[in-house]
Every structure is written in structure tokens, then in C-alpha cells.
Design a protein around this motif. Structure first.
Motif, mmCIF file in Angstrom:
data_model
loop_
_atom_site.group_PDB
_atom_site.id
_atom_site.type_symbol
_atom_site.label_atom_id
_atom_site.label_comp_id
_atom_site.label_asym_id
_atom_site.label_seq_id
_atom_site.Cartn_x
_atom_site.Cartn_y
_atom_site.Cartn_z
ATOM 1 N N ALA A 65 0.844 -1.191 0.000
ATOM 2 C CA ALA A 65 0.000 0.000 0.000
ATOM 3 C C ALA A 65 0.881 1.242 0.000
ATOM 4 N N HIS A 66 0.398 2.290 -0.654
ATOM 5 C CA HIS A 66 1.247 3.445 -0.915
ATOM 6 C C HIS A 66 0.550 4.774 -0.679
ATOM 7 N N ALA A 67 1.340 5.755 -0.254
ATOM 8 C CA ALA A 67 0.978 7.147 -0.448
ATOM 9 C C ALA A 67 1.257 7.449 -1.923
ATOM 10 N N SER A 68 0.645 8.496 -2.439
ATOM 11 C CA SER A 68 0.890 8.808 -3.847
ATOM 12 C C SER A 68 2.308 9.328 -4.058
ATOM 13 N N SER A 69 2.879 9.929 -3.007
ATOM 14 C CA SER A 69 4.123 10.673 -3.148
ATOM 15 C C SER A 69 5.019 10.449 -1.941
ATOM 16 N N ALA A 70 6.275 10.860 -2.090
ATOM 17 C CA ALA A 70 7.256 10.658 -1.023
ATOM 18 C C ALA A 70 7.371 11.857 -0.095
ATOM 19 N N THR A 71 6.455 12.820 -0.222
ATOM 20 C CA THR A 71 6.376 13.953 0.688
ATOM 21 C C THR A 71 4.916 14.252 0.998
#
Length: 504
Positions: A65-71
């Protein structure tokens, strides 16, 4: 504190074969900079998070599972809008005085719930801008903001804890503001006479790391990014921020226990400055960052206990995740590096916050509640951005066209299906794509390493391809061995970028 209309809406909700009279309450707990390996449910051994683990053991724990971005700002934008943030200019990390970047005339995640008769609230960090321009009057009503994008009630701080203004806002107004002590904020030039960390380091109780910019106005013994004057009665105390948000959240849940509600509970841990309450200081053995994670876990436990006490457990869905991957030194000398004690914040993943490697966006994610499988581990590919479409589907709504990047994965959230997204575009300094067990990263001339945060950013002048089924740590670039896979994934990226241009 909370003003809400006294009405109750009962509507049947489609649940793919199950009829239920009541729609579930939904609480989304969003941690800040918590890594995949920062919780014991994901095999951390140097720190224990029993309350977060409760969600995993009695629900579904997702490993892909992921956030869309790294910030943070872009991830939060995607969560709210169901749109990849790289499609829209101005969605990078915002200063504390930025204008609102979430459109008020489009469908958003809270509006999906409002449309279905829910009461909606955000309590915690916002960081998506306020008002229509950078220069704003913090001494009067500030609008538009969270209320205008779908939240009936909001109790927030504007950006991050290391940025001014260090105040809470309830709906449109700064809490405890004083007309005789007006607030002024500026990110370009000093204002007022408050000492700065640069000029008066002897006043600091938490020293800044060189080069990060946390050396401007001092508030509560901590240098911040940006300049601020006035508002002395309204300024928060870092050690009390977490408990304040928790108290407001508990009050909100109590006030809405007899009606369906959506609560976006956006906590600040373990983002800098890490200044947890005294009861957690020194308890983790991992410096103040580890102590902040213990405080986060305690907060989750308090919230879970409150839900059970109010008899809401059987009709409340809880989702827990983080806005991006971990970082140790992000601006303050708080022991996160020197007391690491072999802790691996990203677990088996490479990179972290700011990185296009998996450590940047693959984050803890678990779902718990009515209809959710218990004790299940899912490797389905899913993104926080998919919550908008998934809940729209659950509530019998059409997925709005402007949120077409969000995919309806309700059955996946319940643990009844492992058929997640066909692919996901990850976003950091460059773009990457996960499709099946393959991970592609586009070629880029951007830096490969950030010295300030000691982060492998993942950028490289040549294309990268990793077989995540064999190499989750992204150590072996196999692009040359699989040119057909590179061609396929690069074509998807070109197609998606073309879609961005048609939307501009």
C-alpha cells in the motif's frame, strides 16, 4: 466547542450482497513520516506499537500500500482529490502561509461522505494551504480552507509543526487569538522582535541541524521555518499538541456517536520537531523520534478505547496509514540518528521520505471494522488516493470524473479481493511505476542523494527496473535484461503524462 446540526440520516448502503441499516462511521488515522518498518506489525523489533498492531491483528494489513508521493503535501492532495498530484502545478511541500490548493468546486473525499449524509471533520495537520493568497490576515476569519472542501468541522494547525504560524485554527479562526496581540507571519523577511534560532542558539531546547532552515523564529524553545510575531496566547506548546488533537477528536466522536461520521484524524508524529510529552521521553531508546512513535501508538490506543467505550466498535471502520516514508535527520538534533540502535525505519525497503525508491511511498496501511476480514495480510496494490473512489462505490455513488486516478477497490479494502490496482505511478523527484512485480523508474538528471537527510533519492541518469518479487530492496537494476518490460512501463508513463497535458 463543536457546533453541529441535530439530525440523523438512516439510509441503506450497498455492501455487495449485505443489507445493513446503518452506514459505518469511518475514521482515517494519518501518521506523518512514519515508515513501513516503524511498527511492530511490520516486523520492527527495536520498537513496539501494540495499539497500532491491534488494528492489524483484527483487520487487514496491507504490504503493498502506498501514499501517492514521497512527501506530505502531494500525498494529502491526492488523498483529498483522487488525483495524482504531479498532474497539478503547485502541489509540492507548501510553506505555512500558502493559499489553498484543493479546489472548492470539485468532489473531494469528505464531500463523498457529506453527499451520503455523513457529518465530516478534520482534526490535526492540514498542510494544503488556506485562503486565496499567500498574504493573509491571521487575526480574522481565514477562508477558504477545510470547511470549503467538505469538512463540517475542522480543528487544525495550518502546515507542519516546524513551520509558523504555530497556532491552532478551529474552522476559520485562530484559537485563543487576542485582538490586542495581532499575529503576523512572513516567510521572506523577519517580523517583530522574537529571537531567532540563528541569532540566539543559546535559547534553544532542541538544536537545529545545520542547513535545514530551522533557525528562524523561536517558539517554545524551538527554531522554526519562517518568521512570526504576536499571538503569544494562541501559540501551542509542542508537548501538548498530540493530546490536544486527541481530546478534540474524542469530543467530536462523543458528539456524533448517534449519527454516521467521517473523521480525518491527521496526527503529527513522528514529523519534526519531535517533542513528545514527558511520559514518553526516553522510553523508546531510539531518541525523540522513537519516543514520538510511542506517543503516536498510545494516541491510537486511546482512540480505540474510546470507540469501544461508546459502543461504536461494531459500526466503525478505521484506516491507518502514513503520508510518506521515514526520515531520521529532518532538521533537528533529536537523537534519531545517534540513537538509532539498528532500527530500520523503512524495514526492508530502500530510500525513505523524498525518495522514488519504495521507502518513499510504501507505508503502513491497515483497515479494521465491520465487514473487514480479520487477521489477514494482503499484498494487493493499493494507494491512499483510492479511498475516494472506494467509498463512493460503497455509498452507491458514481466515481467523479475529476477523480479518475482514484480506483474503486472496496472489496480489496475489506480483504475479500486481492485484485488491486493494475499499476500505480509513484512520485518523488522523478516518477516510477509499479505494475505486478515490476518497478520502473524513469531516467532523471536530478540528484541521486540528499546529504542533509542522508537519503537515497533513487534518481539516476539511466532507466531502472526492479523485480520486487525477488528484490524488494531495489538493489539490482535489471533494465537491460528485460527491455520489453521497460518499454511497456515507459509507455504507460508517457501515456499518463499526455493525460496531464490534456487536463491543463
Amino acid at each position: 466547542m463543536i457546533s453541529m446540526a441535530n439530525f440523523l440520516v438512516f439510509l441503506p448502503r450497498p455492501t455487495f450482497g449485505q443489507e445493513q441499516a446503518l452506514k459505518p462511521n469511518v475514521i482515517y488515522i494519518y501518521a506523518d513520516d512514519l515508515g513501513y518498518g516503524d511498527i511492530s506489525a511490520n516486523s520492527a523489533t527495536k520498537i513496539h506499537t501494540p495499539n497500532i498492531d491491534r488494528l492489524a491483528t483484527s483487520g487487514v494489513r496491507f504490504t503493498n500500500a502506498h501514499a501517492s508521493s514521497a512527501t506530505c503535501t502531494p500525498s494529502r492532495f491526492a488523498l483529498m482529490t483522487g488525483t495524482y498530484p504531479w498532474r497539478k502545478e503547485g502541489t509540492g511541500i507548501l510553506p505555512g502561509d500558502a493559499a489553498l490548493i484543493v479546489p472548492t468546486d470539485k468532489m473531494t473525499l469528505p464531500k463523498v461522505f457529506k453527499k451520503a449524509g455523513y457529518r465530516t471533520a478534520i482534526i490535526g495537520k492540514w498542510h494544503l494551504g488556506l485562503g486565496t493568497q499567500v498574504k493573509k490576515d491571521w487575526n480574522h476569519a481565514i477562508t477558504p480552507g477545510p470547511n470549503e472542501v467538505g469538512f463540517d468541522y475542522s480543528f487544525i494547525f495550518p502546515a507542519t509543526a516546524d513551520r509558523v504560524p504555530t497556532v491552532f485554527l478551529e474552522n476559520h479562526a485562530v484559537v485563543a487569538r487576542d485582538d490586542n496581540d495581532p499575529i503576523e507571519v512572513d516567510y521572506q523577511h523577519p517580523v517583530g522582535n522574537d529571537p531567532t534560532g540563528k541569532d540566539h542558539p543559546e535559547l534553544l531546547k532542541l538544536k537545529a541541524s545545520p542547513g535545514h532552515g530551522h533557525n528562524q523564529t523561536i517558539v517554545n524553545g524551538i527554531g522554526r521555518i519562517g518568521y512570526m510575531s504576536g499571538g503569544y496566547q494562541a501559540r501551542w506548546v509542542d508537548e501538548e499538541v498530540s493530546s490536544t488533537f486527541l481530546s478534540v477528536a474524542e469530543d467530536y466522536i462523543k458528539a456524533n456517536k448517534d449519527r454516521p461520521f467521517f473523521l480525518y484524524f491527521s496526527v503529527t508524529e513522528p514529523h519534526v520537531p519531535r517533542m513528545p510529552a514527558t511520559r514518553f521521553r526516553g522510553k523508546s531508546g531510539l531518541g525523540l523520534r522513537g519516543d514520538a512513535i510511542l506517543q503516536l501508538d498510545w494516541t491510537v490506543g486511546q482512540l480505540l478505547d474510546e470507540i469501544e467505550l461508546l459502543g461504536l466498535k461494531d459500526n466503525t471502520m478505521i484506516i491507518f496509514s502514513s503520508d510518506n516514508g521515514p526520515v531520521l535527520d529532518d532538521g533537528y538534533q533529536d537523537g534519531a540518528v545517534t540513537q538509532r540502535n539498528d532500527h530500520q525505519p523503512a524495514g526492508p525497503l530502500r530510500g525513505g521520505k523524498y525518495s522514488i525508491f519504495e521507502g518513499g511511498t510504501r507505508v503502513p496501511f491497515m483497515v479494521n471494522g465491520p465487514g473487514v476480514a480479520q487477521g489477514k495480510v494482503s499484498d494487493a496494490l493499493i494507494c491512499q488516493m483510492d479511498l475516494l473512489a472506494s467509498f463512493a462505490t460503497m455509498l452507491g455513488q458514481q466515481v467523479p470524473t475529476e477523480a479518475s486516478d482514484s480506483k474503486p477497490l472496496w472489496e480489496v479494502l475489506l480483504g475479500k479481493s486481492v485484485n488491486g490496482r493494475s499499476y500505480l505511478i509513484e512520485h518523488a523527484g522523478s516518477l516510477g511505476i509499479i505494475k505486478g512485480h515490476w518497478k520502473y523508474i524513469e531516467a532523471s538528471n536530478k540528484p541521486a542523494y540528499a546529504k542533509l537527510t542522508d537519503t537515497e533519492l533513487g534518481n539516476a541518469k539511466e532507466e531502472q527496473l526492479y523485480d520486487l518479487s525477488k528484490d524488494l530492496g531495489e538493489q539490482h537494476n535489471v533494465a537491460k535484461e528485460h527491455p520489453e518490460v521497460v518499454k511497456d512501463l515507459a509507455a504507460i508513463l508517457v501515456k499518463e503524462i499526455a493525460v496531464k497535458k490534456t487536463r491543463e
